[in-house]
Design a protein around this motif. Structure first.
Motif, mmCIF file in Angstrom:
data_model
loop_
_atom_site.group_PDB
_atom_site.id
_atom_site.type_symbol
_atom_site.label_atom_id
_atom_site.label_comp_id
_atom_site.label_asym_id
_atom_site.label_seq_id
_atom_site.Cartn_x
_atom_site.Cartn_y
_atom_site.Cartn_z
ATOM 1 N N LYS A 101 0.834 -1.213 0.000
ATOM 2 C CA LYS A 101 0.000 0.000 0.000
ATOM 3 C C LYS A 101 0.864 1.256 0.000
ATOM 4 C CE LYS A 101 -4.057 -2.041 0.382
ATOM 5 N NZ LYS A 101 -4.274 -2.708 -0.882
ATOM 6 N N SER A 102 0.257 2.335 -0.463
ATOM 7 C CA SER A 102 0.955 3.619 -0.420
ATOM 8 C C SER A 102 0.081 4.697 0.207
ATOM 9 C CB SER A 102 1.366 4.037 -1.836
ATOM 10 O OG SER A 102 0.236 4.062 -2.676
ATOM 11 N N ASP A 103 -1.016 4.268 0.857
ATOM 12 C CA ASP A 103 -1.906 5.241 1.503
ATOM 13 C C ASP A 103 -1.225 5.843 2.722
ATOM 14 O OD1 ASP A 103 -4.525 4.234 0.112
ATOM 15 O OD2 ASP A 103 -3.501 2.457 0.901
ATOM 16 N N LEU A 104 -1.533 7.133 2.964
ATOM 17 C CA LEU A 104 -1.014 7.805 4.160
ATOM 18 C C LEU A 104 -2.100 7.720 5.232
ATOM 19 C CD1 LEU A 104 0.328 10.979 2.354
ATOM 20 C CD2 LEU A 104 1.675 9.029 3.147
ATOM 21 N N ASP A 105 -1.773 7.154 6.383
ATOM 22 C CA ASP A 105 -2.780 7.100 7.449
ATOM 23 C C ASP A 105 -2.816 8.450 8.178
ATOM 24 O OD1 ASP A 105 -0.624 7.135 9.194
ATOM 25 O OD2 ASP A 105 -0.683 4.981 9.588
ATOM 26 N N SER A 106 -3.729 8.563 9.153
ATOM 27 C CA SER A 106 -3.935 9.876 9.793
ATOM 28 C C SER A 106 -2.682 10.322 10.550
ATOM 29 C CB SER A 106 -5.143 9.821 10.725
ATOM 30 O OG SER A 106 -4.975 8.771 11.649
ATOM 31 N N ASP A 107 -1.969 9.377 11.156
ATOM 32 C CA ASP A 107 -0.722 9.730 11.846
ATOM 33 C C ASP A 107 0.300 10.298 10.863
ATOM 34 O OD1 ASP A 107 -1.792 8.885 14.162
ATOM 35 O OD2 ASP A 107 -0.608 7.031 14.337
ATOM 36 N N SER A 108 0.406 9.662 9.703
ATOM 37 C CA SER A 108 1.362 10.102 8.698
ATOM 38 C C SER A 108 0.995 11.491 8.198
ATOM 39 C CB SER A 108 1.390 9.130 7.521
ATOM 40 O OG SER A 108 1.776 7.857 7.962
ATOM 41 N N ARG A 109 -0.301 11.705 7.973
ATOM 42 C CA ARG A 109 -0.726 13.022 7.479
ATOM 43 C C ARG A 109 -0.451 14.088 8.539
ATOM 44 N NH1 ARG A 109 -5.153 10.004 5.513
ATOM 45 N NH2 ARG A 109 -6.500 10.836 7.147
ATOM 46 N N ALA A 110 -0.723 13.742 9.807
ATOM 47 C CA ALA A 110 -0.474 14.708 10.895
ATOM 48 C C ALA A 110 1.021 15.046 10.963
ATOM 49 C CB ALA A 110 -0.950 14.133 12.227
ATOM 50 N N TYR A 111 1.831 14.022 10.784
ATOM 51 C CA TYR A 111 3.274 14.262 10.828
ATOM 52 C C TYR A 111 3.701 15.158 9.661
ATOM 53 C CZ TYR A 111 8.255 13.621 10.350
ATOM 54 O OH TYR A 111 9.584 13.870 10.203
ATOM 55 N N LEU A 112 3.154 14.879 8.486
ATOM 56 C CA LEU A 112 3.516 15.684 7.315
ATOM 57 C C LEU A 112 3.065 17.130 7.490
ATOM 58 C CD1 LEU A 112 2.804 13.154 4.418
ATOM 59 C CD2 LEU A 112 5.026 13.931 5.264
ATOM 60 N N GLU A 113 1.973 17.330 8.246
ATOM 61 C CA GLU A 113 1.512 18.694 8.486
ATOM 62 C C GLU A 113 2.506 19.453 9.374
ATOM 63 O OE1 GLU A 113 -2.503 17.784 9.669
ATOM 64 O OE2 GLU A 113 -2.902 17.159 7.593
ATOM 65 N N THR A 114 3.047 18.782 10.392
ATOM 66 C CA THR A 114 4.058 19.463 11.219
ATOM 67 C C THR A 114 5.337 19.657 10.402
ATOM 68 O OG1 THR A 114 4.718 17.338 12.133
ATOM 69 C CG2 THR A 114 3.245 18.665 13.466
ATOM 70 N N MET A 115 5.603 18.691 9.531
ATOM 71 C CA MET A 115 6.777 18.823 8.687
ATOM 72 C C MET A 115 6.617 20.012 7.734
ATOM 73 S SD MET A 115 8.429 15.880 6.405
ATOM 74 C CE MET A 115 9.642 16.218 5.199
ATOM 75 N N PHE A 116 5.398 20.182 7.255
ATOM 76 C CA PHE A 116 5.126 21.321 6.373
ATOM 77 C C PHE A 116 5.446 22.634 7.086
ATOM 78 C CE2 PHE A 116 1.952 24.687 5.761
ATOM 79 C CZ PHE A 116 2.431 25.185 4.559
ATOM 80 N N SER A 117 4.988 22.764 8.328
ATOM 81 C CA SER A 117 5.199 24.041 9.005
ATOM 82 C C SER A 117 6.686 24.285 9.248
ATOM 83 C CB SER A 117 4.416 24.083 10.321
ATOM 84 O OG SER A 117 4.736 22.963 11.091
ATOM 85 N N TRP A 118 7.411 23.219 9.491
ATOM 86 C CA TRP A 118 8.863 23.345 9.643
ATOM 87 C C TRP A 118 9.499 23.782 8.318
ATOM 88 C CZ3 TRP A 118 12.505 19.801 7.402
ATOM 89 C CH2 TRP A 118 13.835 20.056 7.770
ATOM 90 N N LEU A 119 9.055 23.126 7.240
ATOM 91 C CA LEU A 119 9.586 23.485 5.920
ATOM 92 C C LEU A 119 9.213 24.920 5.557
ATOM 93 C CD1 LEU A 119 8.847 20.227 3.887
ATOM 94 C CD2 LEU A 119 11.105 21.217 4.341
ATOM 95 N N ASP A 120 8.039 25.311 6.030
ATOM 96 C CA ASP A 120 7.551 26.629 5.664
ATOM 97 C C ASP A 120 8.344 27.736 6.356
ATOM 98 O OD1 ASP A 120 5.746 27.650 3.865
ATOM 99 O OD2 ASP A 120 4.367 28.256 5.460
ATOM 100 N N GLN A 121 8.895 27.421 7.509
ATOM 101 C CA GLN A 121 9.691 28.449 8.188
ATOM 102 C C GLN A 121 11.183 28.280 7.924
ATOM 103 O OE1 GLN A 121 10.021 28.152 12.477
ATOM 104 N NE2 GLN A 121 9.010 26.163 12.397
ATOM 105 N N ASN A 122 11.521 27.238 7.196
ATOM 106 C CA ASN A 122 12.928 27.037 6.811
ATOM 107 C C ASN A 122 12.984 26.872 5.304
ATOM 108 O OD1 ASN A 122 14.420 26.652 9.564
ATOM 109 N ND2 ASN A 122 12.572 25.399 9.709
#
Lengths: 201, 417
Positions: free
Chosen positions: A104-125
């Motif tokens: 499978k290649s689906d992102l579960d809710s934990d993965s999506r939540a993690y990617l959202e925090t990763m986004f904010s980190w990327l967004d400020q860096n």
């Protein structure tokens, strides 16, 4: 772009809510519960008449404790969430792997939540680029697993793009089953190897 | 260079006498119930190493499943003795050491008809003895069955011996493993061009997975395409002019076609689903491949023009690695069963599915011998992955020595001319 702006707005609200909630929890923690060991000790001291404190047991007893709490208003800045985040000094973001179910290649809710925090980190860096590595466990052919790893890496890349990361900052590579982090023919190893790994550039 | 490898240093082979008048087919390999030919093989007379000639011939003929071995190892006798023992044919010969190498003479007799069917003389180096034994074995098969023998063919494979996966070559029987790449990267999925001159393989040597062609005449490697996208897998058209392969764009893996050296690329499949492991049918009419478009990996066929998409497998959760028999009638593949992957065969239309291997561990990546009588495959039945050879007629299975490390992804060569 309008979708992005709308999303970003929602996202800022989400972050502020999160800060507020965590702030409240921070304050609560400083209040001794009457049922806690510390609270019981206080109660006991009062019961034995040894206590000379006038303060009610459900109030902070030590002046020092209460003074630990620093409260301040959250500055709302027009520039957006990254400004609010940059007001928190010394925040370290740790890149960690995202895991998948078999084939499978689906992102579960934990993965999506993690990617959202990763986004904010990327967004400020904004200078940081990320290479997204797709991996698979070693069941099945190396060819299918290369394709599966590519699909996993792309699923993650697409989600980060939807969140708002410029695609030019994201590269993908599939290693298929070729770079296991755990050897062995059992579910624990397979689960560990079915992953997307990030490398900051 | 490969010529050197294939023919080694055999200076000359002289046909002393061949009974070309024998149109007689001694062993009818087209008949599954064919009687096995009773044969006696004597140790070759001469130096110590003579036993390795006869031992290799014995092993080859035994493996073919076409013979009933009458002689014990090292047994000798005259024609009446072998006849009375039940033998109908006899192999004997001699080996002598010359200052420039070895001289081997080998004979095949029809005992009942008192005829010499084969008489061969080989000059070569001591290191050529196995190859000479393979050559003579091929001659024996040819004269008794009318078909080409496979004893001088090769198997390309991947080995993890040095820690990373490199491309290797070995004799059909697992001997003389030779490392073909040494790039320290990850190398995968070798496929022979049908003219047996080149190997297509996938390598990470340039960073990401991409296809390369290794020319066996000079060992040069060239990239199949100039694409920046991941390319992998792949197989040659019957005329070796075209290659069908997988290219991955934005996470979607589809099949594409190209002519090596030309640069132009044509899309063959599209849409959701991973399309990998293409295998071109010997008649060129059909390309078998693996796709998860139906939910999980299964085997499909499609024409080069992208027509007549047909699903061939339906059972189980994972069917993969299609490999055409050389006559185009059968497709071998591996299928995930309860105990692991097992090798199956089916007709080209998906009918008549039959299980060939029974584990334990995982039996994967089948490849046919050019005469269609054997399969090689990788298996973890004894722990680390190793390449095994199975006789499709007798089911006799032998483990191939290979590199001595973890060996996988065997690809059996076509006949060499």
């Amino acid at each position: 772009m309008s979708f992005f702006a709308k999303f970003n707005h929602k996202f800022i609200m989400l972050i502020f809510s999160a800060i507020l909630i965590s702030g409240c929890e921070g304050i609560k923690k400083k209040v001794p519960d009457a049922n806690s060991q510390f609270g019981q000790e206080i109660n006991q001291r009062f019961a034995e008449g040894q206590g000379k404190e006038e303060t009610a047991p459900n109030e902070p007893l030590s002046p020092g404790e209460g003074q630990d709490i620093k409260e301040e208003d959250i500055k709302v800045v027009d520039e957006g969430a990254e400004k609010a985040f940059s007001d928190e000094p010394g925040e370290v973001f740790t890149l960690k792997d995202i895991h998948f179910k078999f084939d499978k290649s689906d992102l579960d809710s934990d993965s999506r939540a993690y990617l959202e925090t990763m986004f904010s980190w990327l967004d400020q860096n904004r200078s940081i680029k990320v290479n997204i590595e797709g991996h698979a466990d070693d069941r099945g052919t190396s060819e299918y697993n290369l394709a599966l790893g590519a699909r996993r890496a792309d699923a993650v890349k697409r989600y980060l793009e939807i969140l708002g990361v410029d695609s030019i900052r994201l590269s993908t590579i599939s290693y298929g089953e070729e770079m296991p982090i755990e050897e062995g023919q059992h579910e624990k190893a397979w689960a560990a190897n079915r992953r997307v790994h990030f490398e900051g550039i | 260079m490969i010529k050197k490898t294939i023919t080694l240093f055999i200076l000359s082979t002289t046909c002393l006498y061949t009974n070309t008048a024998t149109a007689k087919i001694y062993i009818d390999i087209s008949s599954p119930s064919a009687r096995k030919m009773p044969i006696a093989i004597e140790n070759f007379t001469g130096k110590d190493l003579s036993s390795s000639v006869s031992a290799t011939i014995r092993r080859n003929l035994d493996l073919s499943g076409l013979f009933h071995m009458i002689s014990e190892e090292g047994e000798t006798g005259d024609a009446p003795f072998w006849l009375s023992a039940g033998a109908e044919t006899l192999i004997k010969g001699s080996i002598s050491v010359k200052n420039s190498g070895v001289l081997i003479e080998a004979f095949l007799y029809d005992l009942a008809r008192n005829k010499t069917l084969l008489a061969k003389r080989y000059h070569g180096q001591e290191s050529d003895i196995r190859t000479i034994a393979h050559r003579f074995s091929d001659e024996v098969i040819k004269i008794l069955t009318g078909e080409k023998g496979i004893f001088n063919t090769k198997i390309a494979f991947i080995s993890k011996k040095g820690g990373n996966k490199e491309l290797y070559l070995m004799d059909f029987d697992g001997k003389n493993a030779l490392k073909l790449t040494n790039n320290g990267s990850i190398n995968l999925s070798p496929k022979w061009s049908k003219d047996s001159k080149k190997l297509l393989f996938t390598s990470f040597k340039g960073g990401k997975a991409a296809l390369y062609i290794k020319d066996l005449a000079n060992y040069n490697e060239i990239a199949l395409t100039k694409e920046k996208h991941m390319t992998m897998g792949g197989d040659w058209s019957p005329d070796s002019m075209k290659v069908v392969f997988t290219m991955t764009k934005r996470g979607d893996s589809d099949l594409f076609l190209t002519e090596p050296g030309n640069g132009a690329i044509r899309r063959l499949t599209s849409g959701w689903g991973l399309d990998v492991s293409p295998a071109w049918s010997p008649d060129g009419e059909s390309i078998a491949f693996v796709s998860d478009r139906g939910g999980n990996p299964n085997i499909y066929t499609i024409t080069e023009e992208g027509k007549d998409l047909t699903r061939l497998t339906f059972d189980g959760k994972y069917n993969t690695s299609p490999a055409w028999s050389k006559d185009g009638k059968w497709i071998a593949y591996s299928s995930l069963q309860k105990g692991g992957f097992r090798i199956y065969i089916m007709k080209a239309d998906g009918s008549s599915k039959r299980q060939i291997t029974f584990g334990p561990g995982n039996d994967e990546e089948p490849s046919w011998s050019p005469d269609g009588r054997f399969l090689v495959f990788s298996s973890s039945r004894e722990g680390k992955k190793t390449i095994y050879l199975i006789n499709m007629g007798t089911s006799k299975t032998i483990k191939l020595d290979g590199s001595g490390g973890a060996d996988m992804s065997p690809a059996w060569s076509p006949f060499f001319n």
